[in-house]
Write a protein that holds these residues in place. Structure first.
Motif, PDB file in Angstrom:
ATOM      1  N   THR A 179      -0.546   8.550 -13.593  1.00 18.14           N
ATOM      2  CA  THR A 179      -0.272   7.480 -12.644  1.00 18.14           C
ATOM      3  C   THR A 179       0.935   6.661 -13.067  1.00 18.14           C
ATOM      4  N   TRP A 180       1.021   6.352 -14.336  1.00 23.66           N
ATOM      5  CA  TRP A 180       2.160   5.576 -14.845  1.00 23.66           C
ATOM      6  C   TRP A 180       3.466   6.344 -14.625  1.00 23.66           C
ATOM      7  N   ARG A 181       3.432   7.632 -14.884  1.00 22.67           N
ATOM      8  CA  ARG A 181       4.632   8.455 -14.701  1.00 22.67           C
ATOM      9  C   ARG A 181       5.017   8.540 -13.214  1.00 22.67           C
ATOM     10  N   ALA A 182       4.032   8.666 -12.349  1.00 21.65           N
ATOM     11  CA  ALA A 182       4.317   8.694 -10.917  1.00 21.65           C
ATOM     12  C   ALA A 182       4.876   7.353 -10.451  1.00 21.65           C
ATOM     13  N   TYR A 183       4.358   6.272 -11.002  1.00 25.87           N
ATOM     14  CA  TYR A 183       4.871   4.946 -10.649  1.00 25.87           C
ATOM     15  C   TYR A 183       6.317   4.785 -11.113  1.00 25.87           C
ATOM     16  N   GLN A 184       6.634   5.292 -12.303  1.00 23.03           N
ATOM     17  CA  GLN A 184       8.009   5.209 -12.797  1.00 23.03           C
ATOM     18  C   GLN A 184       8.961   6.009 -11.904  1.00 23.03           C
ATOM     19  N   ASP A 185       8.547   7.185 -11.497  1.00 29.55           N
ATOM     20  CA  ASP A 185       9.422   8.036 -10.677  1.00 29.55           C
ATOM     21  C   ASP A 185       9.531   7.563  -9.236  1.00 29.55           C
ATOM     22  N   LEU A 186       8.420   7.123  -8.655  1.00 26.20           N
ATOM     23  CA  LEU A 186       8.399   6.801  -7.231  1.00 26.20           C
ATOM     24  C   LEU A 186       8.542   5.319  -6.938  1.00 26.20           C
ATOM     25  N   GLY A 187       8.234   4.457  -7.899  1.00 26.63           N
ATOM     26  CA  GLY A 187       8.388   3.024  -7.702  1.00 26.63           C
ATOM     27  C   GLY A 187       7.303   2.370  -6.875  1.00 26.63           C
ATOM     28  N   THR A 188       6.171   3.038  -6.703  1.00 26.23           N
ATOM     29  CA  THR A 188       5.077   2.461  -5.923  1.00 26.23           C
ATOM     30  C   THR A 188       3.744   2.977  -6.462  1.00 26.23           C
ATOM     31  N   ASP A 189       2.695   2.198  -6.206  1.00 29.09           N
ATOM     32  CA  ASP A 189       1.360   2.661  -6.571  1.00 29.09           C
ATOM     33  C   ASP A 189       0.467   2.822  -5.339  1.00 29.09           C
ATOM     34  N   ASP A 190       1.072   2.762  -4.176  1.00 38.25           N
ATOM     35  CA  ASP A 190       0.359   2.984  -2.916  1.00 38.25           C
ATOM     36  C   ASP A 190       0.382   4.479  -2.609  1.00 38.25           C
ATOM     37  N   SER A 191      -0.770   5.068  -2.395  1.00 38.82           N
ATOM     38  CA  SER A 191      -0.840   6.520  -2.206  1.00 38.82           C
ATOM     39  C   SER A 191      -0.136   6.977  -0.928  1.00 38.82           C
ATOM     40  N   ASP A 192      -0.147   6.157   0.124  1.00 39.77           N
ATOM     41  CA  ASP A 192       0.565   6.526   1.346  1.00 39.77           C
ATOM     42  C   ASP A 192       2.083   6.501   1.133  1.00 39.77           C
ATOM     43  N   GLU A 193       2.554   5.501   0.406  1.00 40.77           N
ATOM     44  CA  GLU A 193       3.989   5.421   0.129  1.00 40.77           C
ATOM     45  C   GLU A 193       4.428   6.511  -0.847  1.00 40.77           C
ATOM     46  N   MET A 194       3.532   6.955  -1.715  1.00 37.20           N
ATOM     47  CA  MET A 194       3.879   8.021  -2.660  1.00 37.20           C
ATOM     48  C   MET A 194       4.184   9.322  -1.929  1.00 37.20           C
ATOM     49  N   ARG A 195       3.510   9.549  -0.818  1.00 36.71           N
ATOM     50  CA  ARG A 195       3.756  10.770  -0.051  1.00 36.71           C
ATOM     51  C   ARG A 195       5.150  10.774   0.553  1.00 36.71           C
ATOM     52  N   LEU A 196       5.632   9.597   0.928  1.00 36.82           N
ATOM     53  CA  LEU A 196       6.924   9.486   1.590  1.00 36.82           C
ATOM     54  C   LEU A 196       8.077   9.251   0.615  1.00 36.82           C
ATOM     55  N   ALA A 197       7.768   8.718  -0.559  1.00 33.74           N
ATOM     56  CA  ALA A 197       8.821   8.370  -1.518  1.00 33.74           C
ATOM     57  C   ALA A 197       9.385   9.619  -2.169  1.00 33.74           C
TER      58      ALA A 197
END
Length: 125
Positions: free
Chosen positions: A95-113
């Motif tokens: 999760t931390w790595r995904a937040y660093q790469d995508l800049g969000t912790d919202d699962s809907d925004e992660m799909r679009l980011a």
């Protein structure tokens, strides 16, 4: 004592499902931890809760007395705690790595980011 534990287990399961249905990844992780604790308490409750007689076979006998708690669920829970903690640590790092790469912790925004174009830091092997 078992009905109280059954009620607590039900509350834990309900709260875990509620948290896992959230859009925020941190809440999802907390729901997974709560779900693991609910399962551990469920297994522990199924092994009987009797503080009076420890699950030790007395000398000269071959089996436990009928009133003693079952030691197998207790041993399974110890193993499950270690596994669930390592699983949580893995998910937290992911999760931390995904937040660093995508800049969000919202699962809907992660799909679009899209990931940032910054190169990954070198791994020090």
């Amino acid at each position: 004592m078992e009905p109280i534990f059954a009620l607590v287990v039900g509350i834990f399961f309900a709260a875990a499902i509620y948290l896992m249905l959230s859009k925020k990844v941190i809440r999802i992780l907390l729901g997974i931890v709560l779900l693991g604790n609910a399962v551990n308490m469920l297994i522990f409750t199924n092994g009987r809760l009797t503080p009076a007689i420890p699950p030790i076979i007395p000398g000269g006998e071959d089996t436990l007395s009928a009133a003693a708690a079952n030691p197998l669920p207790q041993a399974l829970i110890l193993t499950a705690i270690v596994i669930s903690f390592s699983f949580f640590c893995f998910l937290l790092v992911l999760t931390w790595r995904a937040y660093q790469d995508l800049g969000t912790d919202d699962s809907d925004e992660m799909r679009l980011a899209e990931p940032k174009d910054e190169p990954l830091p070198p791994m020090g092997y």
